[in-house]
Design an enzyme around this catalytic site. Sequence first.
Site, short mmCIF file in Angstrom:
data_model
loop_
_atom_site.label_atom_id
_atom_site.label_comp_id
_atom_site.label_asym_id
_atom_site.label_seq_id
_atom_site.Cartn_x
_atom_site.Cartn_y
_atom_site.Cartn_z
N ASP A 93 -22.03 14.12 0.78
CA ASP A 93 -23.09 14.59 1.66
C ASP A 93 -23.15 16.11 1.53
OD1 ASP A 93 -25.16 14.57 3.47
OD2 ASP A 93 -24.08 13.48 5.04
N ASP A 128 -31.24 17.76 3.74
CA ASP A 128 -32.35 17.23 4.53
C ASP A 128 -32.18 17.67 5.98
OD1 ASP A 128 -30.01 15.43 4.28
OD2 ASP A 128 -31.05 14.25 5.80
N ALA A 196 -30.56 10.19 10.29
CA ALA A 196 -30.61 10.53 11.71
C ALA A 196 -30.73 9.31 12.62
CB ALA A 196 -31.74 11.52 11.98
N CYS A 279 -7.72 -11.64 15.32
CA CYS A 279 -7.93 -11.32 13.91
C CYS A 279 -6.69 -11.72 13.14
CB CYS A 279 -8.16 -9.81 13.79
SG CYS A 279 -8.22 -9.18 12.10
N CYS A 281 -6.04 -10.38 9.93
CA CYS A 281 -5.84 -9.46 8.82
C CYS A 281 -4.34 -9.17 8.71
CB CYS A 281 -6.66 -8.19 9.02
SG CYS A 281 -5.92 -6.97 10.12
N CYS A 284 -2.94 -7.53 11.87
CA CYS A 284 -2.90 -8.33 13.10
C CYS A 284 -2.00 -9.56 12.96
CB CYS A 284 -4.31 -8.73 13.51
SG CYS A 284 -5.35 -7.29 13.80
N1 GUN Z 1 -25.16 11.60 8.02
C1 GUN Z 1 -25.62 10.92 9.09
N2 GUN Z 1 -26.95 11.08 9.23
C2 GUN Z 1 -27.35 11.88 8.23
C3 GUN Z 1 -28.63 12.40 7.83
O1 GUN Z 1 -29.67 12.15 8.45
N3 GUN Z 1 -28.65 13.19 6.70
C4 GUN Z 1 -27.49 13.48 6.00
N4 GUN Z 1 -27.60 14.24 4.90
N5 GUN Z 1 -26.29 13.01 6.35
C5 GUN Z 1 -26.23 12.21 7.45
ZN ZN Z 2 -6.91 -7.27 12.18
#
Ligand code: GUN
Ligand code: ZN
Length: 496
Positions: A93, A128, A196, A279, A281, A284
Amino acid sequence: MRDSFELRTLDGAGRIGDLEVPRAGVTVETPALLPVINPHIRTIEPAELESDFGAQILITNGYIFYGSDEFRDRALAEGLHDLLDFSGAIMTDSGSFQLAEYGDISVTTEEILQFQHDIGSDIGTPVDIPTPPDVSREQAERDLATTKQRLEIAEGVDVGEMLVNAPVQGSTYPDLREEAARHAYSTSLDVFPVGAVVPLMNDYRYAEMVEAVLAAKRGLGADAPVHLFGAGHPMMFALAVAAGCDLFDSAAYALYARDDRYLTVRGTEKLADLDYFPCSCPVCSDTTPDEVRSLDGDTRERTLARHNLHVTYEELRRVKQAIRSGNLLELVEERARSHPAMLDGYRALLDGVDQLEASDPVSKGSFFHVSTESARRPEVTRHHDRLSRLPVEGETVLLTQGGNNGGFDETWRLVPPFGPFPRALSKTYPLTAETPERFDRAAYEAAAAGVRALVEANPETEFTVGYFDWPEAALDALPDAVGLLDLREGDGGSDT
Ligand code: GUN
Ligand code: ZN
């Protein structure tokens, strides 16, 4: 055409696909989970994600590396794969999330994309603008204009084989989401995260989350891989996949663990409240809640994080198998029962039934009618659409049960929730549906809607409904143009 994404199996708008990530030299099967790795914390080691959980891809934040004295030079020198010790695909990101949280970051799209490339990212992200829900339309439009510019800037950065995300914004305005998606799809960028939506999910606004995804999907081609940014709770995977999402990133497994919380497919539990682990797993099976409570902080956090990852991957496998078996919507229905807001999410999905129908296969294994929402599934609306094209030969009786035709030219069956169909089709999908014997109102109303579609398509034909045990209210819902014939007294009611 985008050739890095190939669809294999469809169910509703859900799909199993292969995302080729050329820079990593791997093909990731979707729907896929990208565990979030914070290089400062590394709750679970990436190598363990790969060996114990089968992770093919993870996500980390390029901006953390960019802004860190500790990691920046190391990442540039060693590359992310060596630094993190992970051989699968790595998405990064850009710092947009920090931008949303703190209002400002000190990097441009060119710089951060170039940096992501230079540290060896396989899928990078431009800066963004994650516009939150409920802002004014003016702000949503202004932010979107900036996001669009940044995507166009990103197109011009030479990033070699690295794929690039084209985030789709638009706040809570579905028409802006759709426009944002159409623009993103028109660029040369590769992967399409719906952005978002974290604030929506944090507030249990699943219906609006679904609306945002469906709006984005309307603007994207079927060959666009779609990521739901920040969605890592296994509770909503089935719903989000059925709406058409292919990628999820999860910080939830680690964040919740730090907070002594335990993920399940029905919601989140506090470790303090658990007497039993529901669970099996490895975590657990091996320990009890009391034992986990008695662990020291770090060990407890890692232990819970492991369980959280196990249920998360397990649910993803269950979702994929449901797509394979053609019963994804039945899984969504099941999950929708875990919280009223999830039910709203499922109902919002069914409001977009036309969109689901477009991709839903014409024939699948089975149709289980298990809730009032079943009557709104794409298989039912598709049958109603088809009724206008089925030939009708002369005066026709629609029988609610098997029986002789009482001298009519043609005999059809009339079965909730599908409505009328020629007897010859009764062994074909979806009319082979397993239905309960006690129908609810929605199922009868759907059947009546089917009768209406048939009557409207054949205005010259006389239709009669020959009924046995239909409730009064269901008969009232039938169009006025059809005659009613009570067959309960036995005339014409012999079972065949
Ligand atoms: N991580 C969570 N939401 C967003 C987003 O809207 N844009 C970016 N770039 N990372 C995110
Ligand atoms: Zn578990």
